[in-house]
Design a protein around this motif. Structure first.
Motif: not given
Length: 528
Positions: A7-11, A292-298, A358-371
């Protein structure tokens, strides 16, 4: 859980449910999930040594006697034992009863993690991710189901971190008092809380001199520097007041730490967080996949570039986590080696918060949410696997005790076991006790228990006149039973020398066993 995380989103607002569900629904869902994971299997595993040691040797009818036992047998501050004593007076000393306080505070840590995420970035996305990581991480679930101080240690340290972040935003008297109280509770739950509280105190005292701590958002106003100094000083005084107790305890039962190779302990620190306390049987492949999942998100979050608030929050979490992990490692160089990976469990709260920021940074967008969702799902999968796989669980001493109840009467049997099996067998087969050194006993049955790797003599009769009756494998715990048609006299020395595994042995008997302290009868001779 994945629905909550997704349910996370960019905003920072939920997608598609804004008009139908309240804003707090992800927190409610994650808290319910945390409760289900912890409470539904609270008695699935038997007590292991440390858990069983508490009701057998520490808890007494009076609180005073219990606290005296804490001084002479434990190496942890008294707060958890006071709670355990009160709990045992009401609910008894069963597995669910003694683990319930840890489960409750483990569940309560989830909303605290949510609040920490909000304080670090003021974003709902970070709050959801932090709460999700804590709700499903196998290490946090493990210690939420253990009748020891670690669950309380995690909760109190997380609460202290939350109050610190709020005091950092505005050092009002109320917030400073809250920090002083919660930090003192953390110190009273585990001595390693000092490594987490210390950087919080430093940051509070020097927040105006450290550029990366400056918060541009409006606060509630600051109290005087004197008020901050008094609050931090009160926490330091609590820590100093605990030093005589720590000195009197003298590291009881901590000898095993120095016997564990330092390199292996350092390797276990990330392994514990990635796959849980007993995750090593999963292999390095699973551990690497989670990492790897955590490192990818970071990596993606940092590549996307953090905004100013996120960078500040990440640096604060990093400072606390680094001190919580690196300071105990540094002390090893000075001969103060208490570096057990489980003593760092509370440091994994700021680690989780850092990952969430870091993973849910605003500029990470939906990719960060997925990670973030991927990290949480990986933790949930391992947690469920622990419930399904005995190889990932505590040793099944309850199952061993069940087998032994079918053998000879307690008054005709002696048990040799590894040290880690002594307290659990005393708990599940009362009233067993240690056989005194140099004693001889008259028994018809000898039971030997332990775990792999077994010695070359495993399975051979421990004394003349006894023959092997059965061999059982209880999820990795091996039980050999030897019997004699008539009672025979066997010495404690013979029993202790003949063990099935290369570990410190213990010899247990029931009070009804006929024993002769100091007797010189030849081991293995028939009773007249």
């Amino acid at each position: 859980m994945s629905a909550a995380v997704s349910s996370l989103a960019v905003d920072g607002h939920p997608v598609g449910v804004r008009r139908t569900l309240p804003a707090w629904w992800p927190l409610a869902a994650l808290t319910i999930l945390a409760a289900a994971l912890r409470l539904s299997t609270l008695d699935l595993q038997s007590f292991w040594y440390d858990e069983a040691f508490t009701p057998v040797h520490v808890l007494h009818a009076s609180l005073g006697a219990t606290l005296r036992s804490v001084v002479h047998t434990e190496n942890t501050p008294p707060l958890w034992y006071v709670i355990a004593w009160a709990d045992s007076r009401v609910l008894g000393t069963g597995e669910v009863a003694l683990r319930l306080p840890s489960a409750i505070v483990g569940i309560a840590t989830v909303p605290v993690a949510w609040a920490i995420g909000r304080e670090l970035t003021a974003r709902r996305a970070t709050a959801i991710a932090a709460a999700a990581f804590v709700a499903v991480n196998p290490l946090f679930v493990w210690y939420s189901q253990e009748a020891r101080a670690y669950g309380l240690f995690v909760f109190a340290s997380a609460l202290a971190m939350l109050c610190f972040l709020r005091a950092l935003h505005g050092t009002t008297p109320r917030r400073l008092t809250a920090f002083a109280v919660t930090a003192s509770l953390a110190l009273s739950s585990h001595y390693f809380a000092a490594f987490l509280v210390a950087p919080m105190i430093v940051m509070l005292l020097f927040r105006r001199r450290l550029p990366w701590l400056r918060d541009e958002s409006p606060g509630e106003g600051d109290a005087s520097a004197r008020a901050t100094l008094l609050a931090c000083g009160a926490v330091v005084l609590v820590g100093l007041a605990l030093l005589p107790l720590a000195s009197a305890q003298g590291g009881h039962g901590a000898q095993w730490i120095g016997e564990w190779a330092l390199a292996s302990r350092l390797e276990a620190i990330p392994q514990y967080y990635l796959t849980g306390y007993m995750g090593s049987p999963l292999g390095h492949g699973i551990e690497l996949l989670v990492a790897l999942g955590i490192l990818a998100g970071l990596g993606y979050g940092l590549w996307s570039v953090l905004d100013q608030r996120e960078e500040r929050g990440a640096l604060i979490a990093l400072a606390i986590a680094a001190c919580g992990v690196l300071l105990p490692i540094l002390l090893v160089a000075f001969g103060l080696d208490y570096l057990a990976p489980r003593n760092l469990v509370a440091a994994m709260i700021p680690v989780s918060a850092l990952i969430a920021v870091v993973v849910t940074a605003r500029r990470a967008g939906r990719v960060g949410t997925a990670l973030a969702a991927l990290i949480a799902v990986a933790g949930l999968a391992i947690t469920i696997d622990v419930d399904l796989s005995p190889r990932l669980q505590r040793g099944d001493w309850r199952g061993v005790a069940k087998i032994l109840r079918r053998g000879a009467p307690a008054g005709e049997r002696v048990i040799t076991t590894v040290e880690l099996g002594a307290a659990p067998l005393e708990y599940y087969l009362p009233p067993l006790h240690n056989l005194a050194e140099g004693t001889t006993v008259q028994v018809r049955e000898i039971v030997e228990t332990g775990y792999s790797p077994l010695t070359a003599s495993a399975g051979s009769p421990p004394a003349p006149g006894f023959r092997l009756e059965s061999r059982d494998d209880v999820n990795g715990l091996i039980v050999y039973r030897f019997s004699s048609p008539t009672p025979r006299t066997v010495s404690e020395t013979t029993l202790r020398r003949h063990v099935i595994t290369a570990a410190h042995p213990e010899v247990l008997v029931a009070p009804a066993v006929r024993s002769s302290p100091g007797a010189q009868a030849s081991p293995g001779t028939a009773t007249p």
